[in-house]
Design a protein around this motif. Structure first.
Motif, PDB file in Angstrom:
ATOM      1  N   ALA A  16       1.012  -1.380   0.100  1.00  0.00           N
ATOM      2  CA  ALA A  16       0.075  -0.149  -0.042  1.00  0.00           C
ATOM      3  C   ALA A  16       0.883   1.025   0.077  1.00  0.00           C
ATOM      4  O   ALA A  16       0.575   2.197  -0.616  1.00  0.00           O
ATOM      5  CB  ALA A  16      -0.962  -0.151   1.295  1.00  0.00           C
ATOM      6  N   ILE A  17       1.951   1.336   0.717  1.00  0.00           N
ATOM      7  CA  ILE A  17       2.774   2.296   0.827  1.00  0.00           C
ATOM      8  C   ILE A  17       3.622   2.672  -0.608  1.00  0.00           C
ATOM      9  O   ILE A  17       3.712   3.517  -0.883  1.00  0.00           O
ATOM     10  CB  ILE A  17       4.135   2.010   1.811  1.00  0.00           C
ATOM     11  CG1 ILE A  17       3.288   2.200   3.273  1.00  0.00           C
ATOM     12  CG2 ILE A  17       4.863   3.085   1.882  1.00  0.00           C
ATOM     13  CD1 ILE A  17       4.067   1.889   4.540  1.00  0.00           C
ATOM     14  N   ARG A  18       3.782   1.222  -1.229  1.00  0.00           N
ATOM     15  CA  ARG A  18       4.738   1.538  -2.394  1.00  0.00           C
ATOM     16  C   ARG A  18       3.542   1.866  -3.471  1.00  0.00           C
ATOM     17  O   ARG A  18       3.957   2.594  -4.404  1.00  0.00           O
ATOM     18  CB  ARG A  18       5.123   0.010  -2.816  1.00  0.00           C
ATOM     19  CG  ARG A  18       5.768  -0.079  -4.113  1.00  0.00           C
ATOM     20  CD  ARG A  18       7.070   0.749  -4.088  1.00  0.00           C
ATOM     21  NE  ARG A  18       7.825   0.620  -5.487  1.00  0.00           N
ATOM     22  CZ  ARG A  18       8.387   1.824  -5.964  1.00  0.00           C
ATOM     23  NH1 ARG A  18       8.693   2.864  -5.444  1.00  0.00           N
ATOM     24  NH2 ARG A  18       8.886   1.613  -7.275  1.00  0.00           N
ATOM     25  N   ALA A  19       2.326   1.566  -3.495  1.00  0.00           N
ATOM     26  CA  ALA A  19       1.315   1.996  -4.358  1.00  0.00           C
ATOM     27  C   ALA A  19       1.285   3.792  -4.244  1.00  0.00           C
ATOM     28  O   ALA A  19       1.096   4.271  -5.364  1.00  0.00           O
ATOM     29  CB  ALA A  19      -0.141   1.294  -4.157  1.00  0.00           C
ATOM     30  N   ALA A  20       1.035   4.048  -2.959  1.00  0.00           N
ATOM     31  CA  ALA A  20       0.813   5.432  -3.019  1.00  0.00           C
ATOM     32  C   ALA A  20       2.336   6.578  -3.492  1.00  0.00           C
ATOM     33  O   ALA A  20       2.076   7.352  -4.106  1.00  0.00           O
ATOM     34  CB  ALA A  20       0.705   5.873  -1.437  1.00  0.00           C
ATOM     35  N   GLU A  21       3.379   5.643  -3.351  1.00  0.00           N
ATOM     36  CA  GLU A  21       4.486   6.380  -3.819  1.00  0.00           C
ATOM     37  C   GLU A  21       4.558   6.272  -5.447  1.00  0.00           C
ATOM     38  O   GLU A  21       4.825   7.233  -6.118  1.00  0.00           O
ATOM     39  CB  GLU A  21       5.822   5.642  -3.543  1.00  0.00           C
ATOM     40  CG  GLU A  21       6.081   5.581  -2.027  1.00  0.00           C
ATOM     41  CD  GLU A  21       7.375   4.672  -1.678  1.00  0.00           C
ATOM     42  OE1 GLU A  21       7.959   3.882  -2.257  1.00  0.00           O
ATOM     43  OE2 GLU A  21       7.707   4.720  -0.446  1.00  0.00           O
TER      44      GLU A  21
END
Length: 140
Positions: free
Chosen positions: A60-65
């Motif tokens: 989820a963090i990587r998706a936001a990035e």
């Protein structure tokens, strides 16, 4: 015969009278190993679940990035379906290439921001002229 041997004999006799028996060493070993296997399986399942939760948060963090890098809104991460980073990149590329999305081209070094191109219908005007379609089909 020593005192402990006599006590054990008495205990066995009492247990036989009460209907309960003593466990042999093999039975104790089997019970303990069974419980250890159950505990190990439970701990392994908990560990697997924790690992899945951590991976989900990291993705989820990587998706936001990645969404931010492409100039898309980070809230899109909550509606994308992905399990691996390749699936995530494919989904983000598909969204960024959707017709109706346009990148701002301001020449700055900032990542490009995208916005939805408005597709408005022409304003309706009452026409005094006769309708060309009615005239073409002889419906006047």
């Amino acid at each position: 015969m020593n005192i402990t041997g006599m006590n054990q004999g008495n205990t066995e006799d009492q247990d036989e009278k009460n209907g309960t028996g003593l466990f042999t060493q093999e039975q104790v070993n089997a019970i303990v190993s069974k419980r250890l296997k159950e505990q190990k399986a439970t701990l392994a399942a908990e560990l697997d679940q924790r690992e899945k939760d951590i991976n989900k948060r990291e993705m989820a963090i990587r998706a936001a990035e990645l969404l931010s890098e492409k100039g898309l809104d980070k809230s899109l991460a909550s509606v994308l379906k992905y399990d691996t980073e390749d699936e995530l990149k494919t989904a983000i590329d598909a969204i960024s290439n959707i017709q109706g999305m346009k990148a701002d081209q301001d020449g700055s070094g900032r990542p490009e921001r995208r916005h939805i191109i408005e597709n408005r219908l022409p304003e309706f005007r009452e026409s005094i002229e006769p309708d060309q379609f009615k005239k073409a089909f002889g419906l006047d």
